[in-house]
Design an enzyme around this catalytic site. Structure first.
Site, short mmCIF file in Angstrom:
data_model
loop_
_atom_site.label_atom_id
_atom_site.label_comp_id
_atom_site.label_asym_id
_atom_site.label_seq_id
_atom_site.Cartn_x
_atom_site.Cartn_y
_atom_site.Cartn_z
N LYS A 31 0.88 -1.19 0.00
CA LYS A 31 0.00 0.00 0.00
C LYS A 31 0.91 1.23 0.00
O LYS A 31 2.07 1.14 0.41
CB LYS A 31 -0.84 0.02 1.27
CG LYS A 31 -1.82 -1.12 1.42
CD LYS A 31 -3.22 -0.67 0.99
CE LYS A 31 -4.24 -1.76 1.22
NZ LYS A 31 -4.61 -1.88 2.61
N HIS A 66 1.85 6.75 3.04
CA HIS A 66 1.22 8.07 2.96
C HIS A 66 1.77 9.04 4.00
O HIS A 66 2.66 8.70 4.79
CB HIS A 66 -0.30 7.95 3.03
CG HIS A 66 -0.80 7.24 4.25
ND1 HIS A 66 -0.61 7.73 5.51
CD2 HIS A 66 -1.47 6.06 4.39
CE1 HIS A 66 -1.14 6.91 6.37
NE2 HIS A 66 -1.67 5.87 5.72
N HIS A 94 2.26 8.05 7.51
CA HIS A 94 3.45 7.24 7.80
C HIS A 94 4.69 8.12 7.83
O HIS A 94 5.58 7.91 8.64
CB HIS A 94 3.60 6.14 6.75
CG HIS A 94 2.45 5.20 6.70
ND1 HIS A 94 1.74 4.96 5.55
CD2 HIS A 94 1.85 4.46 7.66
CE1 HIS A 94 0.77 4.09 5.80
NE2 HIS A 94 0.81 3.78 7.08
N1 ARG Z 1 -0.42 0.21 9.74
C1 ARG Z 1 -1.33 1.15 10.33
C2 ARG Z 1 -1.82 2.12 9.27
O1 ARG Z 1 -1.19 2.32 8.28
C3 ARG Z 1 -0.71 1.94 11.45
C4 ARG Z 1 -0.37 1.13 12.66
C5 ARG Z 1 -0.39 1.93 13.91
N2 ARG Z 1 -0.04 1.17 15.04
C6 ARG Z 1 -0.85 0.36 15.75
N3 ARG Z 1 -0.35 -0.31 16.74
N4 ARG Z 1 -2.12 0.28 15.45
O2 ARG Z 1 -2.87 2.71 9.46
#
Ligand code: ARG
Length: 686
Positions: free
Chosen positions: A174, A177, A180
């Site tokens: 993905k 963005h 991130h």
């Molecule tokens: N991978 C998730 C996203 O892109 C963010 C993860 C954040 N951390 C967690 N422990 N939920 O939305």
């Protein structure tokens, strides 16, 4: 040089000698203060002693009441007299009375009374003699305080507190963005911050790498994948594959919908539908969606082949990410991810939730009704009808597993504010499950959005694309000054480093929670409070250092009493406050606290050059001023490193990354420009 390199940090004995020269018998030291690390602690202790001696007020009340100031015209320390909690006297009167009674001090000037405030200004000569050697000797450790992270400051043998900083956490296949990007930058900074405060920090990346979409990806790879492309550019290629296969799956979904409509229309007319039913079944059975579901089921069931393919995608993506993160001076201790959470952990959590009556059945699914704690928390689904786990379920399992594995004292989730509810639900569920001990240690560090982040070729998808574009833009900006550009040793590399600084500084400039506009023109400018401006300030100091070509001993034995100009004194006062700025940053957890300070210092520096010439001044003055600039360079360097930037020494040569922050001076400030003694290169102006 050797001697200095091994003498590492400033010692209290050395301070005592300096203070004796100014007529103080011993180093003032209130409990739990660190005069050898933070010269301002000496002033707080000393001022406290003076005030206690004339007022009889408990030093324990006075010490914490002494505050640092926002601007130097308000003094170096200020005391809001009401904070002394003296009854029966008007604070303004008490301020005057205390001011009159205070004996003459070798370190601070008689206080300036402003209404109910007492403002203390440090006397320049002792300050200079304390601060400059402290910075030069503590070097890259100056300002940080590894004692803060001790479990028990009275007994270091009990070890350090442990912290997990979970940040970046992109999703495989993905786009990477803006959320991130911000998480990466802010998380990297926070990890450095706590390391500088002496915590043991585990940097954790929690990849989005689980769910049916990875079945979709595997099916897609069968159709469109290229082994060669995968190895060359795993992140980009997997994304392309995902986009293509998702398009097919969308088309199929539409065809299925159309077929269903056709069937109901036929039924309404009472006509036979067998043929259409057959077609529908074929569509459903052979479609991407069903194949993906089956594939993901194999992954869940632990099928080695299915897991092997998926693991390869994951591993190759991580390799690629590592390279990009390292450009931002970030490395991880733990590449965790949603896939890593064990079924047992989630099942155990589910059992506990059920037993404690936290969860309940609702239309076949399992939910937790959090409205009984707070309306805004709503109801959260923890198990879908088909029994599969969810993002939230995996986070519940992850928190417990991490606690088992690391026994952390604190865990920070650096995640965009769009997920405020998710994390609030997570923490509340943990608490309700009887894991208050874990929940209490967790903190969500959130942040606002980046508006208008796009590459020149369209919407931004990957970190590399963003960095490439900023590098190109930076290169253009550098070219606008052809004369200077020609002096740059490695323009590509320089543009890259400056571009990265540009992105990072723009991101950290405001309060985390604020949104900001991704403004390429603004961030790459050498004017205004930008990354390139900070880099320029650092490179200019390095250039002066090279030209002056003085040894460590020459700097440390300089006659600091020659630094009497207002510009010099103001600069020293600012340098002195860096350890307090660091302390304050641990409280605010805001990178802007550091940046505001660094920009203030960079401005003070740039207005000082005309007044404080180094090369060309007579020898003693040259040495004293160079010592001041060497100290300023060190503080700038320490602040930039804390933020995760790679300070440039000259255009084209960059200080090596990945130096730990909190350890005793592994890097001698005076030798951290390796070219100090031998080179006198062109000055790098931008
Ligand atoms: N991978 C998730 C996203 O892109 C963010 C993860 C954040 N951390 C967690 N422990 N939920 O939305």
């Amino acid at each position: 040089m050797e001697a200095l390199a091994s003498s590492h940090t400033q010692s209290v004995d050395e301070l005592a000698v300096t203070l004796k020269n100014f007529g103080l018998e011993s180093v003032p030291k209130a409990p739990n203060t660190y005069p050898a690390l933070n010269p301002v602690d000496i002033y707080r202790s000393h001022t406290t002693e003076l005030l206690a001696s004339v007022s009889g007020i408990d030093p324990k009340i006075i010490y914490p009441a002494l505050q640092w100031t926002q601007t130097l015209d308000k003094g170096d320390l200020t005391l809001p007299v009401p904070a002394l909690r003296v009854k029966g006297k008007k604070p303004a009167e008490l301020a005057v009375e205390l001011g009159e009674k205070l004996p003459e001090s070798p370190l601070v000037q008689p206080p300036v009374i402003k209404d109910t405030y007492m403002q203390f200004f440090f006397k320049p000569a002792p300050l200079t003699s304390l601060v400059i050697p402290s910075i030069l000797k503590n070097g890259s450790a100056f300002g940080f305080n590894p004692n803060l992270g001790l479990r028990d400051p009275a007994d270091p043998a009990k070890g350090r507190k442990k912290m997990i900083v979970e940040f970046s956490s992109p999703n495989i296949a993905k786009p990477f963005h803006a959320g991130h990007l911000r998480s990466t930058i802010i998380g990297g900074f926070l990890a450095n911050l706590y390391e500088g405060a002496g915590w043991e920090v585990v940097r954790m990346n929690y990849l989005g790498d689980w769910g049916k979409q990875y079945g979709v990806l595997a099916v897609g790879f069968d159709k469109f994948g290229s082994e060669e492309e995968l190895v060359k550019n795993p992140i980009g290629h997997l994304y392309d594959v995902y986009v293509k296969v998702s398009a097919i799956s969308r088309d199929e979904a539409e065809a299925i919908k159309a077929k269903k409509e056709e069937i109901s229309a036929l039924r309404a007319k009472g006509e036979p539908t067998e043929e259409q039913q057959e077609q529908l079944k074929k569509l459903e059975d052979e479609g991407v969606d069903e194949q993906a579901r089956k594939y993901f089921k194999r992954m869940v069931d632990g099928d080695a082949e299915a897991l092997g393919v998926w693991k390869r995608f994951r591993d190759l993506s991580i390799e690629k990410y590592k390279a990009t993160y390292s450009r931002l001076n970030i490395r991880y201790d733990d590449y965790s991810g949603e896939s890593q959470i064990k079924d047992e952990s989630m099942e155990a959590a589910a059992r506990t939730m059920e037993e404690k009556g936290v969860s309940e059945e609702s239309e076949g699914a399992v939910i937790v009704d959090l409205t009984k704690y707070s309306k805004r928390l709503g109801k959260a689904i923890v198990k879908k009808k088909d029994g599969t786990s969810l993002y939230l379920t995996r986070d519940i399992g992850a928190a417990s597993e991490r606690f088992e594995k690391y026994h952390f004292d604190k865990m920070i989730y650096v995640v965009a504010s769009q997920q405020d509810l998710h994390l609030a639900q997570l923490f509340k569920i943990m608490e309700a499950m009887g894991r208050k001990d874990v929940a209490e240690r967790c903190q969500h560090i959130n942040f606002g959005m980046v508006l208008g982040m796009s590459t020149r070729k369209g919407t931004a998808k990957f970190l590399d694309d963003i960095l490439r574009d900023v590098r190109e833009k930076m290169h253009e900006v550098m070219r606008t000054n052809q004369a200077k550009y020609e002096q740059v040793e490695d323009p590509e590399k320089t543009a890259d480093t400056l571009g990265i600084s540009a992105v990072m500084v723009q991101d950290m400039k405001g309060k985390r929670i604020n949104n900001y506009h991704f403004d390429m023109d603004r961030m790459t400018s050498f004017e205004g409070d930008t990354g390139p401006y900070l880099q320029y300030a650092h490179a200019r100091l390095c250039s002066i250092t090279r030209k002056a070509a003085l040894s460590d001993d020459e700097l440390l034995s300089a006659d600091f009493s020659l630094l009497t100009e207002e510009h010099a004194v103001d600069l020293i006062r600012q340098l002195a406050s860096w350890p307090d700025v660091f302390l304050n940053t641990v409280k605010t957890q805001e990178p802007t606290t550091v940046l505001v300070y660094l920009f203030k210092m960079a401005h003070a520096l740039s207005s000082s050059y005309d007044h404080l010439q180094v090369v060309g001044s007579e020898e003693a003055l040259k040495r004293a001023r160079m010592a001041l600039y060497a100290a300023a360079r060190q503080v700038l360097w320490n602040g930039m490193r804390l933020l995760g930037l790679s300070p440039v020494e000259r255009y084209g040569s960059i200080v090596s990354p990945f130096l730990p922050l909190s350890l005793p001076s592994y890097r001698n400030p005076l030798t951290s420009c390796p070219t100090v003694l031998c080179s006198c290169s062109v000055q790098t102006h931008y």
